[in-house]
Design a protein around this motif. Structure first.
Motif, PDB file in Angstrom:
ATOM      1  N   VAL A   1      17.743 -26.251  42.518  1.00  0.00           N
ATOM      2  CA  VAL A   1      16.662 -25.337  42.155  1.00  0.00           C
ATOM      3  C   VAL A   1      15.414 -26.182  41.919  1.00  0.00           C
ATOM      4  CG1 VAL A   1      18.168 -23.524  41.239  1.00  0.00           C
ATOM      5  CG2 VAL A   1      17.302 -25.298  39.700  1.00  0.00           C
ATOM      6  N   GLY A   2      14.249 -25.549  41.948  1.00  0.00           N
ATOM      7  CA  GLY A   2      12.991 -26.273  41.977  1.00  0.00           C
ATOM      8  C   GLY A   2      12.524 -26.918  40.695  1.00  0.00           C
ATOM      9  N   SER A   3      13.016 -26.456  39.555  1.00  0.00           N
ATOM     10  CA  SER A   3      12.507 -26.989  38.291  1.00  0.00           C
ATOM     11  C   SER A   3      13.477 -26.654  37.169  1.00  0.00           C
ATOM     12  CB  SER A   3      11.136 -26.386  37.967  1.00  0.00           C
ATOM     13  OG  SER A   3      11.281 -24.994  37.697  1.00  0.00           O
ATOM     14  N   GLU A   4      13.241 -27.281  36.017  1.00  0.00           N
ATOM     15  CA  GLU A   4      14.045 -26.977  34.847  1.00  0.00           C
ATOM     16  C   GLU A   4      13.830 -25.528  34.408  1.00  0.00           C
ATOM     17  OE1 GLU A   4      14.972 -28.865  30.440  1.00  0.00           O
ATOM     18  OE2 GLU A   4      13.526 -29.861  31.753  1.00  0.00           O
ATOM     19  N   GLU A   5      12.595 -25.030  34.555  1.00  0.00           N
ATOM     20  CA  GLU A   5      12.307 -23.637  34.206  1.00  0.00           C
ATOM     21  C   GLU A   5      13.107 -22.685  35.098  1.00  0.00           C
ATOM     22  OE1 GLU A   5       9.845 -25.995  34.813  1.00  0.00           O
ATOM     23  OE2 GLU A   5       9.528 -26.346  32.676  1.00  0.00           O
ATOM     24  N   GLU A   6      13.185 -22.991  36.390  1.00  0.00           N
ATOM     25  CA  GLU A   6      13.984 -22.163  37.307  1.00  0.00           C
ATOM     26  C   GLU A   6      15.462 -22.225  36.946  1.00  0.00           C
ATOM     27  OE1 GLU A   6      13.265 -22.794  41.501  1.00  0.00           O
ATOM     28  OE2 GLU A   6      11.105 -22.946  41.178  1.00  0.00           O
ATOM     29  N   LEU A   7      15.921 -23.382  36.505  1.00  0.00           N
ATOM     30  CA  LEU A   7      17.316 -23.539  36.093  1.00  0.00           C
ATOM     31  C   LEU A   7      17.621 -22.631  34.903  1.00  0.00           C
ATOM     32  CD1 LEU A   7      19.957 -25.218  36.572  1.00  0.00           C
ATOM     33  CD2 LEU A   7      19.096 -26.764  34.807  1.00  0.00           C
TER      34      LEU A   7
ATOM     35  N   ALA B   1      15.951 -19.931  33.979  1.00  0.00           N
ATOM     36  CA  ALA B   1      15.857 -18.530  34.409  1.00  0.00           C
ATOM     37  C   ALA B   1      17.127 -18.126  35.160  1.00  0.00           C
ATOM     38  CB  ALA B   1      14.619 -18.331  35.288  1.00  0.00           C
ATOM     39  N   ALA B   2      17.656 -19.029  35.977  1.00  0.00           N
ATOM     40  CA  ALA B   2      18.906 -18.747  36.708  1.00  0.00           C
ATOM     41  C   ALA B   2      20.049 -18.545  35.723  1.00  0.00           C
ATOM     42  CB  ALA B   2      19.213 -19.884  37.685  1.00  0.00           C
TER      43      ALA B   2
ATOM     44  N   HIS C   1      19.835 -15.109  34.229  1.00  0.00           N
ATOM     45  CA  HIS C   1      20.223 -14.096  35.214  1.00  0.00           C
ATOM     46  C   HIS C   1      21.740 -14.077  35.415  1.00  0.00           C
ATOM     47  CE1 HIS C   1      20.578 -11.899  38.981  1.00  0.00           C
ATOM     48  NE2 HIS C   1      21.198 -12.952  39.490  1.00  0.00           N
TER      49      HIS C   1
ATOM     50  N   ALA D   1      18.589 -29.123  38.721  1.00  0.00           N
ATOM     51  CA  ALA D   1      17.144 -29.320  38.808  1.00  0.00           C
ATOM     52  C   ALA D   1      16.860 -30.808  38.610  1.00  0.00           C
ATOM     53  CB  ALA D   1      16.428 -28.509  37.730  1.00  0.00           C
TER      54      ALA D   1
END
Length: 191
Positions: free
Chosen positions: A95-101, A103-104, A107, A141
């Motif tokens: 995933v693109g970033s720690e923030e995306e991690l 958020a995943a 979810h 990430a």
């Protein structure tokens, strides 16, 4: 290895077994947003001619990477290598970033799936969970610096040689483990 006779262009696809092709396609779409792209179904295995009906499904994992599964209804029930710990064999997606991690993780947990992590590995952070087939899935990430990745590449041959001789963890990249231990609030045991 620029002069090697085999010129690879990346991974065409990685294939695993699934219990139910439809359930697997729906799960990877709902949980990880993968597009279902292709299916092949045969009664005979093209490479061997053997009678063994199968459904082979392909999912887009992003960036030209394809994850595939086989449902094999005439084979024994799916199992796993009981001599290998469950944490070893896994599918890892970037995933693109720690923030995306994070958020995943939110979810996936909202889907009723247990998630472990994030786990700090020094140069990346990961979360872990299982798909409906029992395959361990990791989302990672990258958080390392160019210098850290270059140093890891530099010491990799020495680490492999030492491991081959001793079968104990080499200390060539101990700084990486110190970063991870500190991130987990663990005591530094390298001294």
């Amino acid at each position: 290895m620029a002069d090697h006779p085999v010129k690879l262009g990346g991974v065409h696809h990685a294939a695993y077994r699934c219990k139910d092709a439809k359930e697997t396609v729906e799960w990877y779409g709902r949980v990880l947003g993968m597009d279902y792209t292709t299916a092949f179904a045969e009664d005979h295995v093209p490479s061997t001619g053997e009678y063994d009906p199968y459904m082979h499904v392909f999912l887009d994992a992003g960036n030209g990477n394809i994850l595939a599964f086989f449902e094999l209804p005439n084979q024994k029930d799916m199992g796993r290598d009981e001599n290998t710990p469950a944490w070893v064999q896994h599918l890892a997606f970037k995933v693109g970033s720690e923030e995306e991690l994070l958020a995943a993780k939110k979810h996936i947990e909202a889907q009723g799936i247990d998630v472990l992590g994030p786990t700090h590995h020094g140069i990346f952070k990961s979360i872990y969970f299982f798909d409906p087939n029992g395959h361990r899935v990791e989302l990672a990430a990258d958080i390392g610096t160019e210098e850290q990745y270059a140093e890891l590449k530099r010491v990799a041959p020495m680490m492999l040689d030492e491991w081959s001789e001793t079968k104990t963890a080499p200390k060539h990249a101990d700084w990486l483990h110190k970063i991870a231990r500190e991130a987990h609030g663990l005591e530094d045991t390298s001294a």
